[in-house]
Design a protein around this motif. Structure first.
Motif, PDB file in Angstrom:
ATOM      1  N   ARG A  70      40.351  50.957  49.712  1.00 60.79           N
ATOM      2  CA  ARG A  70      39.300  50.864  49.777  1.00 60.79           C
ATOM      3  C   ARG A  70      38.715  50.206  48.777  1.00 60.79           C
ATOM      4  N   ARG A  71      39.498  50.176  47.295  1.00 66.65           N
ATOM      5  CA  ARG A  71      38.729  49.498  46.407  1.00 66.65           C
ATOM      6  C   ARG A  71      39.063  47.942  46.121  1.00 66.65           C
ATOM      7  N   SER A  72      39.576  47.257  47.171  1.00 63.01           N
ATOM      8  CA  SER A  72      39.925  46.248  46.731  1.00 63.01           C
ATOM      9  C   SER A  72      40.170  45.634  48.239  1.00 63.01           C
ATOM     10  N   ALA A  73      39.249  46.162  49.114  1.00 58.86           N
ATOM     11  CA  ALA A  73      39.115  45.841  50.746  1.00 58.86           C
ATOM     12  C   ALA A  73      38.081  44.558  50.616  1.00 58.86           C
ATOM     13  N   LEU A  74      38.483  43.391  49.813  1.00 57.31           N
ATOM     14  CA  LEU A  74      37.265  42.637  50.091  1.00 57.31           C
ATOM     15  C   LEU A  74      37.274  41.568  51.436  1.00 57.31           C
ATOM     16  N   ASN A  75      35.482  41.788  51.850  1.00 62.41           N
ATOM     17  CA  ASN A  75      36.102  40.514  53.447  1.00 62.41           C
ATOM     18  C   ASN A  75      36.493  39.054  52.442  1.00 62.41           C
ATOM     19  N   GLU A  76      36.721  38.303  53.323  1.00 56.23           N
ATOM     20  CA  GLU A  76      36.770  37.146  52.967  1.00 56.23           C
ATOM     21  C   GLU A  76      35.273  36.399  52.546  1.00 56.23           C
ATOM     22  N   ALA A  88      35.109  30.059  37.090  1.00 61.00           N
ATOM     23  CA  ALA A  88      33.498  29.997  36.317  1.00 61.00           C
ATOM     24  C   ALA A  88      34.013  30.508  34.755  1.00 61.00           C
ATOM     25  N   GLN A  89      34.481  32.169  34.621  1.00 57.95           N
ATOM     26  CA  GLN A  89      35.134  32.108  33.696  1.00 57.95           C
ATOM     27  C   GLN A  89      36.187  31.738  33.204  1.00 57.95           C
ATOM     28  N   TYR A  90      37.644  31.844  33.570  1.00 60.04           N
ATOM     29  CA  TYR A  90      38.624  31.421  33.329  1.00 60.04           C
ATOM     30  C   TYR A  90      38.952  30.337  33.220  1.00 60.04           C
ATOM     31  N   LEU A  91      37.558  28.931  34.415  1.00 61.11           N
ATOM     32  CA  LEU A  91      38.614  27.152  34.237  1.00 61.11           C
ATOM     33  C   LEU A  91      36.708  26.292  34.217  1.00 61.11           C
ATOM     34  N   GLY A  92      35.990  26.820  33.671  1.00 62.23           N
ATOM     35  CA  GLY A  92      35.320  26.454  33.629  1.00 62.23           C
ATOM     36  C   GLY A  92      34.537  25.962  34.574  1.00 62.23           C
ATOM     37  N   GLY A  93      34.108  26.322  35.904  1.00 66.80           N
ATOM     38  CA  GLY A  93      33.785  26.516  37.019  1.00 66.80           C
ATOM     39  C   GLY A  93      34.077  24.657  37.288  1.00 66.80           C
ATOM     40  N   ARG A  94      35.750  24.525  37.371  1.00 67.07           N
ATOM     41  CA  ARG A  94      36.365  23.374  37.904  1.00 67.07           C
ATOM     42  C   ARG A  94      36.671  23.165  38.819  1.00 67.07           C
ATOM     43  N   ALA A  95      37.210  24.866  39.409  1.00 69.09           N
ATOM     44  CA  ALA A  95      37.908  24.889  40.155  1.00 69.09           C
ATOM     45  C   ALA A  95      37.407  25.420  41.476  1.00 69.09           C
ATOM     46  N   ARG A  96      36.418  24.729  42.653  1.00 73.51           N
ATOM     47  CA  ARG A  96      35.552  24.712  43.743  1.00 73.51           C
ATOM     48  C   ARG A  96      36.529  24.896  44.704  1.00 73.51           C
ATOM     49  N   PRO A  97      36.790  25.709  45.735  1.00 82.17           N
ATOM     50  CA  PRO A  97      37.588  26.098  46.755  1.00 82.17           C
ATOM     51  C   PRO A  97      36.710  25.487  48.300  1.00 82.17           C
ATOM     52  N   VAL A  98      36.498  25.219  48.832  1.00 84.38           N
ATOM     53  CA  VAL A  98      35.902  24.837  50.401  1.00 84.38           C
ATOM     54  C   VAL A  98      35.992  25.609  50.966  1.00 84.38           C
ATOM     55  N   SER A  99      37.036  27.096  50.847  1.00 74.29           N
ATOM     56  CA  SER A  99      37.942  28.274  52.102  1.00 74.29           C
ATOM     57  C   SER A  99      38.416  29.026  51.030  1.00 74.29           C
ATOM     58  N   VAL A 100      38.704  30.240  50.971  1.00 69.94           N
ATOM     59  CA  VAL A 100      39.147  31.068  51.009  1.00 69.94           C
ATOM     60  C   VAL A 100      39.431  31.824  51.748  1.00 69.94           C
ATOM     61  N   ARG A 101      40.618  32.672  52.411  1.00 70.61           N
ATOM     62  CA  ARG A 101      40.850  33.489  53.284  1.00 70.61           C
ATOM     63  C   ARG A 101      41.938  34.197  53.391  1.00 70.61           C
ATOM     64  N   LEU A 129      46.034  45.300  45.816  1.00 69.22           N
ATOM     65  CA  LEU A 129      47.023  45.679  45.098  1.00 69.22           C
ATOM     66  C   LEU A 129      46.946  46.242  44.083  1.00 69.22           C
ATOM     67  N   PRO A 130      46.549  46.126  42.052  1.00 65.59           N
ATOM     68  CA  PRO A 130      45.450  46.558  41.165  1.00 65.59           C
ATOM     69  C   PRO A 130      44.604  45.064  41.245  1.00 65.59           C
ATOM     70  N   GLU A 131      43.404  45.200  40.864  1.00 71.51           N
ATOM     71  CA  GLU A 131      42.790  44.081  40.672  1.00 71.51           C
ATOM     72  C   GLU A 131      43.276  43.117  40.567  1.00 71.51           C
ATOM     73  N   TYR A 132      43.981  43.003  39.436  1.00 71.45           N
ATOM     74  CA  TYR A 132      44.496  41.937  38.221  1.00 71.45           C
ATOM     75  C   TYR A 132      45.073  41.130  38.689  1.00 71.45           C
ATOM     76  N   VAL A 133      45.824  41.733  39.474  1.00 68.17           N
ATOM     77  CA  VAL A 133      46.554  41.320  40.264  1.00 68.17           C
ATOM     78  C   VAL A 133      46.323  39.942  41.150  1.00 68.17           C
ATOM     79  N   LEU A 134      45.548  40.816  41.591  1.00 65.92           N
ATOM     80  CA  LEU A 134      44.214  40.176  42.686  1.00 65.92           C
ATOM     81  C   LEU A 134      43.951  38.732  42.329  1.00 65.92           C
ATOM     82  N   ASP A 135      43.282  39.125  40.653  1.00 67.84           N
ATOM     83  CA  ASP A 135      42.189  38.661  40.133  1.00 67.84           C
ATOM     84  C   ASP A 135      43.514  36.986  39.962  1.00 67.84           C
ATOM     85  N   TYR A 136      44.594  37.554  39.378  1.00 68.57           N
ATOM     86  CA  TYR A 136      45.817  36.426  39.027  1.00 68.57           C
ATOM     87  C   TYR A 136      45.960  35.667  39.681  1.00 68.57           C
TER      88      TYR A 136
END
Length: 199
Positions: A70-76, A88-101, A129-136
Motif C-alpha cells: 500500500r505504501r509503495s503501490a505506485l501506478n505507472e 532532476a534531483q540526482y542527474l540534473g534532469g538529463r535522463a528523460r525516459p519516454v515511458s516507465v512501466r 520493496l522499501p522506497e529507497y530501493v525502488l528509487d535506486y
C-alpha cells in the motif's frame, strides 16, 4: 532434507485472493520472510516451527506485505513522475525516459532500459520493496539512458544517490533469499524423484 511446502488460502481473505504457500526449511533457524510470486504469496519459515507459530507468522507476514505494498503501490503515471523527479534531483534532469512501466516478465532483473527508444521497465518484484530501493532501481535505469554500459562513467552518475550501496546490498540479500527458496524447491523435487525411484 528438503523444504516442506504447504498450500493454503490466505487466512482471513476471500476466495479470490492469492493462495499462500508455506515453505519450511531446515536451513532456517529463526528468520521468517515472505514475498509475492505471481498470484501467490510464499512464506519461508524454519522447519521446526509449530503449527500455531506458523499460523501466527503467516498472518503477520501477509499483513506486513500488504502494508508495504500500500505504501509503495505506485501506478505507472506516478512511477514515471517519480523517475522524472529522481532525474532532476540526482542527474540534473538529463535522463528523460519516454515511458516507465511495471512489467511481470523480469524474473532475473530488477529493471531494464532501452536507451534507443527511451523506455524503462521495472520488475513487479520491486513493488513493495522499501522506497529507497525502488528509487535506486529507477536511478540505475535512468543512468542507462545517459550511459548504456556499467563502466566507470555509469557508476559515477549513481554516486550522487546517497543510498546506492545500501540499496544494492538490500537487493543482493533479497536475491539470495530467492535463490535459497529455489534451492529448497530443487531439493524437494530431488527428494520426490528419489522417493519415486525407491518405490
Amino acid at each position: 532434507m528438503a523444504a516442506d511446502r504447504t498450500d493454503r488460502p490466505a487466512a482471513g481473505t476471500g476466495a479470490a485472493d492469492p493462495a499462500v504457500e508455506v515453505r519450511r526449511s531446515p536451513r532456517r533457524r529463526r528468520t521468517v520472510s515472505a514475498y509475492r510470486e505471481g498470484d501467490r504469496t510464499v512464506v519461508l519459515i524454519p522447519a521446526q516451527m509449530s503449527a500455531g507459530e506458523e499460523e501466527r507468522w503467516v498472518r503477520a507476514m501477509l499483513d506486513r506485505l500488504e502494508r508495504r505494498e500500500r505504501r509503495s503501490a505506485l501506478n505507472e503515471p506516478e512511477l514515471a513522475r517519480r523517475a522524472l523527479a529522481l532525474s532532476a534531483q540526482y542527474l540534473g534532469g538529463r535522463a528523460r525516459p519516454v515511458s516507465v512501466r511495471w512489467v511481470g516478465n523480469q524474473a532475473a532483473r530488477w529493471g531494464s532500459c532501452t536507451p534507443v527508444d527511451g523506455t524503462i521497465r521495472i520488475s513487479d518484484r520491486v513493488r513493495g520493496l522499501p522506497e529507497y530501493v525502488l528509487d535506486y532501481v529507477l536511478l540505475h535505469e535512468l543512468a542507462h539512458l545517459l550511459v548504456p554500459n556499467h563502466g566507470s562513467k555509469f557508476w559515477a552518475l549513481l554516486d550522487s544517490y546517497p543510498r546506492t550501496e545500501r540499496a544494492r546490498g538490500y537487493l543482493e540479500g533479497y536475491a539470495r533469499s530467492d535463490e535459497s527458496a529455489d534451492r529448497d524447491q530443487d531439493d524437494e523435487a530431488k527428494d520426490a524423484d528419489d522417493a519415486e525411484v525407491e518405490d
